[in-house]
Design an enzyme around this catalytic site. Structure first.
Site, PDB file in Angstrom:
ATOM      1  N   GLU A  64      -9.585   7.103   3.587  1.00 36.19           N
ATOM      2  CA  GLU A  64     -10.438   6.212   4.372  1.00 36.19           C
ATOM      3  C   GLU A  64      -9.592   5.028   4.788  1.00 36.19           C
ATOM      4  OE1 GLU A  64     -10.090   6.079   1.189  1.00 36.19           O
ATOM      5  OE2 GLU A  64      -9.742   3.928   0.884  1.00 36.19           O
ATOM      6  N   LYS A  93       0.793  -1.229   0.000  1.00 32.31           N
ATOM      7  CA  LYS A  93       0.000   0.000   0.000  1.00 32.31           C
ATOM      8  C   LYS A  93       0.826   1.280   0.000  1.00 32.31           C
ATOM      9  CE  LYS A  93      -4.475  -1.378   1.681  1.00 32.31           C
ATOM     10  NZ  LYS A  93      -4.342  -2.768   2.184  1.00 32.31           N
ATOM     11  N   SER A  99       1.370  -9.952  -0.670  1.00 27.00           N
ATOM     12  CA  SER A  99       1.075  -8.513  -0.601  1.00 27.00           C
ATOM     13  C   SER A  99       1.504  -7.844   0.701  1.00 27.00           C
ATOM     14  CB  SER A  99      -0.417  -8.279  -0.843  1.00 27.00           C
ATOM     15  OG  SER A  99      -1.193  -9.056   0.050  1.00 27.00           O
TER      16      SER A  99
HETATM   17  C1  LIG Z   1      -5.163  -3.783   1.804  1.00 22.93           C
HETATM   18  C2  LIG Z   1      -4.476  -5.062   1.567  1.00 22.93           C
HETATM   19  C3  LIG Z   1      -4.909  -5.949   0.555  1.00 22.93           C
HETATM   20  C4  LIG Z   1      -6.129  -5.713  -0.279  1.00 22.93           C
HETATM   21  O1  LIG Z   1      -6.069  -4.606  -1.103  1.00 22.93           O
HETATM   22  P1  LIG Z   1      -5.866  -4.712  -2.676  1.00 22.93           P
HETATM   23  O2  LIG Z   1      -6.198  -3.348  -3.153  1.00 22.93           O
HETATM   24  O3  LIG Z   1      -6.812  -5.758  -3.182  1.00 22.93           O
HETATM   25  O4  LIG Z   1      -4.471  -5.093  -2.917  1.00 22.93           O
HETATM   26  C5  LIG Z   1      -4.185  -7.108   0.338  1.00 22.93           C
HETATM   27  N1  LIG Z   1      -3.103  -7.418   1.089  1.00 22.93           N
HETATM   28  C6  LIG Z   1      -2.665  -6.604   2.077  1.00 22.93           C
HETATM   29  C7  LIG Z   1      -1.474  -7.002   2.862  1.00 22.93           C
HETATM   30  C8  LIG Z   1      -3.337  -5.402   2.346  1.00 22.93           C
HETATM   31  O5  LIG Z   1      -2.889  -4.611   3.345  1.00 22.93           O
END
Ligand SMILES: *Cc1c(COP(=O)(O)O)cnc(C)c1O
Length: 414
Positions: A125, A103, A395
């Site tokens: 948000e 992010k 992610s």
């Molecule tokens: C916020 C988040 C997501 C989901 O958001 P996407 O916009 O779908 O990537 C996925 N993995 C992590 C670690 C997050 O913090």
């Protein structure tokens, strides 16, 4: 009305024009008062992208502050465990970004864009607090004031992140309307923006919202795919057979997929939150056909949205806060309709099991969101032909999730 754009007034009085569509999805469904702001962001973003000074500043911070490029790591222990080493599994280590997830790459880009536009204040948000923390972080870095809208239910559930944002100098504004969660926080942030556009930029946290945000956030996150493509070619000498990512709003998935969309031989798979299973709406599965997943407008964009029988936005459930949202990015809706990306889901239980297995085999504590992508890999990769190469986008890191996992396992660690 400006020349050259045709506007449509929807039943609910929102206005859209023909810009920012992915097939039939996307658009700019926003109140009239926001249209000038969206047009301003669109024009400024074009100049920002073409500006060498600002682009090299972004690159410099991505490397020295964020920790990019993130590594591509071959999970040899995991491959041995689930395929006897017959196939190769690589993890794109977005968990190693500053603040622990992909992010910040978007938050940093948006903060610089805001500065480029001469804005002094960022609003955003947040649901679980991850995007709020990332935004508060870059606001501190760039000396901007920062207000984060958060539902009071989420504030209670995510106290450490509220404290983190405060430490970083941001104000967390409690939202007490509706279900008091993410959906309501977005409504309030949009309301703020309609009154504060002169001084303020709204940093959307995923590939959601009215045009141009789905395109802007995708572009910022596309660095994941660009790095990954180079890294896998170097490590394996060829393109992967499949790339797997979890899908909340869809930004980490679009980020990694974008570099492979044209390579038809690479299968792309998005994994949504199956929650407690597909009976009722105890999940956040928008891209597997069900009576609840219907096209509709939510927060400025036309996409698949989970709705109940009266077409009211449904409340969703997932063990992972980051996947727990009724809408999904419009480009994913299009990629689903065209079939270029395959969408599937993993349940809470499968995700928690994958979380545990990755901890034990690789010494990596993955985010619960990312664990959904890992869970699908565990089911699917053993069935692939020997010699297959698969990339899973990890992610984020899971330190934030140990309380949820403990609770799920029936242990109390507080
Ligand atoms: C916020 C988040 C997501 C989901 O958001 P996407 O916009 O779908 O990537 C996925 N993995 C992590 C670690 C997050 O913090």
């Amino acid at each position: 009305m400006r020349a050259g754009t045709s506007r449509i007034i929807t039943k609910k009085g929102r206005i859209t024009n023909k810009k920012g569509y992915f097939g039939k999805f996307g658009g700019m469904f926003a109140p009239e008062t926001l249209m000038p702001a969206l047009t301003e962001v669109e024009a400024a973003y074009k100049n920002f992208r073409a500006d060498d000074h600002w682009q090299s500043e972004y690159q410099r911070l991505l490397e020295s502050y964020n920790g990019r490029a993130t590594p591509l790591y071959e999970a040899v222990n995991l491959s041995s465990k689930i395929t006897d080493g017959k196939s190769r599994i690589f993890l794109k280590r977005e968990d190693l970004n500053h603040t622990g997830a992909h992010k910040i790459t978007n938050a940093l880009g948006q903060a610089l864009l805001a500065r480029f536009m001469g804005k002094e204040r960022l609003i955003a948000e947040t649901g679980a607090g991850q995007h709020g923390v990332a935004t508060a972080t870059v606001a501190a870095l760039l000396g901007m004031s920062c207000d984060i809208y958060m539902g009071t239910v989420d504030m209670e559930r995510q106290k450490p992140n509220v404290f983190r944002m405060n430490l970083l100098g941001a104000r967390v504004i409690p939202v007490d309307s509706g279900g008091k969660t993410l959906k309501d926080a977005v409504n309030e942030a949009i309301r703020d923006w309609t009154k504060s556009v002169k001084s303020t930029h709204y940093a959307f946290g995923s590939v959601l919202g009215p045009h141009p945000f789905p395109a802007i956030v995708r572009d910022f996150q596309s660095i994941i795919g660009k790095e990954c493509r180079k890294q896998i070619l170097k490590a394996a000498g060829r393109l992967p057979d499949e790339v797997i990512a979890c899908v909340g709003g869809g930004s980490n998935a679009i980020g990694i997929f974008s570099a492979f969309l044209k390579d038809k031989i690479v299968k792309l798979t998005g994994v949504e939150a199956g929650g407690k299973g597909l009976h009722g709406v105890n999940h956040a599965v928008r891209l597997t056909p069900s009576p609840y997943a219907k096209p509709g407008v939510l927060h400025g964009t036309y996409s698949y949205v989970l709705q109940d029988h009266d077409s009211q936005i449904a409340d969703t459930h997932s063990v992972s806060a980051g996947l727990d949202y009724s809408g999904v990015g419009p480009q994913h809706a299009h990629l689903f309709d065209t079939g270029r990306v395959t969408y599937t889901y993993a349940t809470d239980e499968e995700a928690v099991n994958a979380f545990k297995l990755l901890c034990e085999t690789e010494g990596i504590i993955p985010a619960l969101e990312s664990s959904h992508a890992v869970a699908y890999a565990l089911k699917h990769v053993p069935a692939l032909k020997a010699g297959s190469i698969v990339v899973v986008n990890l992610s984020g890191r899971g330190d934030k999730d140990i309380y949820s996992v403990a609770k799920f396992m029936g242990t109390d660690i507080l």
